[in-house]
Design a protein around this motif. Structure first.
Motif, PDB file in Angstrom:
ATOM      1  N   VAL A   1      -3.277  -6.867   1.008  1.00  0.00           N
ATOM      2  CA  VAL A   1      -2.638  -5.478   1.434  1.00  0.00           C
ATOM      3  C   VAL A   1      -1.651  -5.405   2.245  1.00  0.00           C
ATOM      4  O   VAL A   1      -1.524  -6.631   3.312  1.00  0.00           O
ATOM      5  CB  VAL A   1      -3.529  -3.733   1.314  1.00  0.00           C
ATOM      6  CG1 VAL A   1      -2.804  -3.165   2.325  1.00  0.00           C
ATOM      7  CG2 VAL A   1      -4.621  -3.797   0.814  1.00  0.00           C
ATOM      8  N   TRP A  45       0.591  -3.821   4.734  1.00  0.00           N
ATOM      9  CA  TRP A  45       0.737  -2.640   4.652  1.00  0.00           C
ATOM     10  C   TRP A  45       1.749  -1.771   5.245  1.00  0.00           C
ATOM     11  O   TRP A  45       2.880  -1.885   5.654  1.00  0.00           O
ATOM     12  CB  TRP A  45      -0.713  -1.952   6.351  1.00  0.00           C
ATOM     13  CG  TRP A  45      -1.611  -2.772   6.214  1.00  0.00           C
ATOM     14  CD1 TRP A  45      -2.376  -3.613   6.264  1.00  0.00           C
ATOM     15  CD2 TRP A  45      -3.472  -2.099   4.855  1.00  0.00           C
ATOM     16  NE1 TRP A  45      -3.570  -3.685   6.322  1.00  0.00           N
ATOM     17  CE2 TRP A  45      -4.192  -2.775   5.452  1.00  0.00           C
ATOM     18  CE3 TRP A  45      -2.706  -0.878   5.289  1.00  0.00           C
ATOM     19  CZ2 TRP A  45      -5.381  -2.674   4.953  1.00  0.00           C
ATOM     20  CZ3 TRP A  45      -4.372  -0.553   4.035  1.00  0.00           C
ATOM     21  CH2 TRP A  45      -5.137  -1.373   4.380  1.00  0.00           C
ATOM     22  N   PRO A  60      -9.815   0.139   1.068  1.00  0.00           N
ATOM     23  CA  PRO A  60      -8.362  -0.206   0.294  1.00  0.00           C
ATOM     24  C   PRO A  60      -7.976  -1.932  -0.105  1.00  0.00           C
ATOM     25  O   PRO A  60      -7.646  -1.906  -1.176  1.00  0.00           O
ATOM     26  CB  PRO A  60      -6.867  -0.055   1.544  1.00  0.00           C
ATOM     27  CG  PRO A  60      -7.760   0.939   2.803  1.00  0.00           C
ATOM     28  CD  PRO A  60      -9.325   0.438   2.512  1.00  0.00           C
ATOM     29  N   GLU A 108       0.344  -1.254  -0.007  1.00  0.00           N
ATOM     30  CA  GLU A 108       0.372   0.215  -0.026  1.00  0.00           C
ATOM     31  C   GLU A 108       0.688   1.297   0.094  1.00  0.00           C
ATOM     32  O   GLU A 108       1.697   1.294   0.791  1.00  0.00           O
ATOM     33  CB  GLU A 108      -0.777  -0.224   1.457  1.00  0.00           C
ATOM     34  CG  GLU A 108      -2.056   1.473   1.398  1.00  0.00           C
ATOM     35  CD  GLU A 108      -3.025   1.478  -0.135  1.00  0.00           C
ATOM     36  OE1 GLU A 108      -2.901   2.159  -0.210  1.00  0.00           O
ATOM     37  OE2 GLU A 108      -3.350   0.427  -0.392  1.00  0.00           O
ATOM     38  N   ALA A 115      -7.263  -3.131  -3.614  1.00  0.00           N
ATOM     39  CA  ALA A 115      -6.114  -4.368  -4.393  1.00  0.00           C
ATOM     40  C   ALA A 115      -6.713  -5.567  -5.024  1.00  0.00           C
ATOM     41  O   ALA A 115      -6.592  -5.798  -5.771  1.00  0.00           O
ATOM     42  CB  ALA A 115      -5.522  -4.250  -2.773  1.00  0.00           C
TER      43      ALA A 115
END
Length: 355
Positions: free
Chosen positions: A220, A222, A208, A182, A212
């Motif tokens: 994701v 992070w 988010p 991310e 993806a």
């Protein structure tokens, strides 16, 4: 109350068990629920006696503060049954302690240890037939606390509800996952609640992650909230990176959950003679390692999946494929942990608790 609480817990058993309707050989994760649950209310400044009741819906006032201000925390743990039918928990006191760490951060009253431990033991004794014996399956346990007190005033509630519900479950992930590092969104921030198992942390991840998934990824990775230079967690799990023969993982802080599986992997790996480094891991370091061939493995670690190997990670429009290894750390570490959990091996760490 003390440890004698166990014999004092009121148990009301269901008159209509659902267990005969369950195919224990084909369990999904967290979608089939056992017959009973533990409930406990906080009112007038104290936690009342917990009791076990049939699994059922709960009724809440529309003004209950959980709906408006998000005071909600939870834990994730499992119960395992060995070949002899004996039941075991894995590091349950760590879950209890972490639940109270989360409670303190969200201004929720902390739970007495006996309410958690003895309440859980009572619930598992009532629903022990729900603990599956199919390979790779277990009874997923979800303790959670939320604000049930009423009112629109933006302040901590005056009433809370503690519940433990359980779900016989199969594997969380099947096979390896493809992840995206991310670059814009953050899971949490310094001084925030990232280290707590707060429901809102996960709600904030969904969007988010959906972005993806739309690009063809499963999860994701992070990164830090400041410049997105360091990797921190993998979806809803802690992350490990193997560069050459060293196993790396990020240190816990305000933004990173102190995962129980993470701690277990670190201890087992050290016992196995693996060089473990707990330190910040930059995205640049991981990308360069992928380019020069020194990046051997990446995997997520958490209660649900135990260890989830990563096959591909994407960053700035480029996908990097990890090698297929015969002597991968992920497989051997997962076997070590699950052998302890299912009582298939010795437990030199004292993590396994027999009920």
């Amino acid at each position: 109350m003390t440890q004698s609480l166990l014999q004092d817990i009121k148990v009301t058993k269901t008159e209509n068990s659902k267990i005969s309707q369950v195919d224990f050989n084909n369990l999904s994760f967290g979608s089939t629920f056992s017959d009973h649950m533990l409930v406990c209310d906080y009112k007038n400044g104290t936690w009342e006696a917990p009791e076990v009741i049939p699994y059922q819906p709960i009724s809440l006032d529309p003004s209950s503060k959980i709906f408006h201000y998000g005071q909600s925390i939870f834990e994730g743990m499992k119960a395992y049954k060995d070949e002899n039918g004996d039941v075991f928990l894995f590091r349950p006191l760590d879950n209890f302690k972490r639940l109270n760490i989360s409670a303190k951060r969200l201004a929720i009253p902390e739970l007495p240890e006996a309410f958690f431990m003895e309440g859980l033991k009572t619930l598992l004794e009532v629903d022990k037939n729900w603990i599956p014996t199919t390979q790779g399956s277990s009874l997923y346990i979800r303790p959670f606390v939320f604000a049930s007190g009423k009112g629109f005033h933006a302040s901590p509630a005056d009433a809370y509800k503690f519940i433990i519900a359980t779900a016989p479950s199969g594997s969380y992930f099947a096979g390896k996952v493809k992840v995206l590092i991310e670059e814009k969104y953050s899971r949490s921030a310094n001084g925030g609640v990232g280290y707590a198992k707060a429901g809102g942390n996960y709600a904030g991840q969904f969007y988010p992650t959906q972005l993806a998934v739309a690009k063809g990824y499963n999860q994701v990775i992070w990164t830090d909230d400041n410049k997105h230079e360091y990797i921190e967690e993998a979806g809803a799990m802690n992350i490990f990176v193997r560069i050459n023969d060293s196993l790396l993982t990020a240190p816990t802080n305000d933004r990173i959950l102190d995962g129980i599986t993470r701690k277990s992997i670190i201890e087992i790996a050290k016992q196995e003679g693996i060089n473990v480094e707990v330190r910040p891991i930059s995205v640049t370091e991981v990308v360069n390692a992928a380019k020069n061939g020194s990046l051997k493995e990446m995997f997520g670690a958490g209660t649900a999946a135990v260890i989830s190997p990563i096959s591909v990670f994407g960053y700035q429009g480029t996908d990097y494929t990890l090698p297929e290894l015969d002597n991968d750390y992920a497989s051997s570490l997962k076997k070590r942990i699950t052998d302890i959990q299912y009582n298939r091996s010795e437990d030199p760490f004292g993590w396994r608790i027999k009920l």
